[in-house]
Scaffold this active site. Sequence first.
Site, short mmCIF file in Angstrom:
data_model
loop_
_atom_site.label_atom_id
_atom_site.label_comp_id
_atom_site.label_asym_id
_atom_site.label_seq_id
_atom_site.Cartn_x
_atom_site.Cartn_y
_atom_site.Cartn_z
N ARG A 1 -41.52 -46.33 17.09
CA ARG A 1 -41.07 -45.24 16.24
C ARG A 1 -42.07 -44.09 16.31
NH1 ARG A 1 -40.67 -50.13 13.43
NH2 ARG A 1 -38.53 -50.75 12.86
N LYS B 1 -43.43 -51.18 10.08
CA LYS B 1 -43.00 -51.12 8.68
C LYS B 1 -43.43 -52.37 7.94
CE LYS B 1 -38.82 -48.30 9.31
NZ LYS B 1 -37.34 -48.30 9.14
N HIS C 1 -36.22 -40.55 18.10
CA HIS C 1 -35.59 -41.87 18.00
C HIS C 1 -34.67 -42.13 19.18
CE1 HIS C 1 -36.33 -44.78 14.91
NE2 HIS C 1 -35.09 -45.23 14.96
N ARG D 1 -36.36 -44.25 21.60
CA ARG D 1 -36.34 -45.65 21.16
C ARG D 1 -34.98 -46.28 21.51
NH1 ARG D 1 -38.81 -49.22 17.50
NH2 ARG D 1 -37.48 -50.23 15.94
N HIS E 1 -37.86 -55.36 14.94
CA HIS E 1 -36.76 -55.58 14.00
C HIS E 1 -36.93 -56.92 13.30
CE1 HIS E 1 -33.78 -52.67 16.19
NE2 HIS E 1 -34.57 -52.05 15.34
N TYR F 1 -27.46 -52.36 20.06
CA TYR F 1 -27.80 -51.86 21.38
C TYR F 1 -27.10 -52.64 22.49
CZ TYR F 1 -31.52 -49.33 19.00
OH TYR F 1 -32.21 -48.50 18.17
#
Length: 299
Positions: free
Chosen positions: A148, A172, A245, A248, A271, A280
């Site tokens: 990110r 995150k 993004h 990404r 993730h 994806y």
Amino acid sequence: MVSKEQALQLFVEYLQIEKNSSHYTIENYQRDIEEFFMFMNEQGISFTSVEYFDVRLFLTGLYNRNLSKRSVARKTSCLRSFYKFLMREEIVTENPFGLVSLPKKDQMLPRFMYEEEINLLFSAISLDDTAGSRDLALLELLYATGIRVSECCNIQLQDLDFSLGTVLVHGKGKKDRYVPMGDFCVDALTSYIKNARAELVASKGKEHRYVFLNLRGEPLTPRGVRYILNELVKRAAVEGDLHPHMLRHSFATHLLNNGADLRAVQELLGHSNISSTQIYTHVTKEQLRKVYNASHPRA
């Protein structure tokens, strides 16, 4: 009695300290909550006395503005979290958003770039100056790792391991992960750090450990990254804007199209749930054509 401004400040501190939310996430939460505060002012109600009927009226107003289901769902989720926090702090006794179901989001495939377009971006970079060396290293890292933009801006020198060809990414929720870098990325980063970055630090006298700097010698911001990428798009004559993004998305799409395992891509992207990665699994028309031509006996 806690005012709504004080309640919002407490929530922001909670997001910063306990949730370790990104600056971008906190900004969005603040904006959504302040929007709801404006609605309450218009209705003449206190944030501690909001009822389910008030919430339905607020959501109706959002739909009347033709906001997408995704936007309404985000705002609802934000306000539900806000009131859940207020309940924990015993500022309110009920969560008026607790009974509201989130609207089903429109299924939108992520926008990505084709490999040819990525190559055009690389070819648009001039290595004749400091900015060019930095931009090449930046583009190589974003595309090579799929990280990110906020993660990229936070990378420090000690996070890079050139001997192993990996970067330690602080994701995150305080979740760290090691992501491999390709040879092109390692070469570009090595050259940038030894030459262009060293020159910036020496000339501006602002020594720190962040890898990517602007031309004033300060840490590069997500807004700065977006500006750099869009300037590359203009030079490369690629259609449309390039949001960081998208690199990404391109990283994940190209890996899967070339046979990468879905679980491996999930780990690389950081993730928590495989469902976030499954979006994806779409393939490009070119990939479908290649599979058809290689597999069908009458192709």
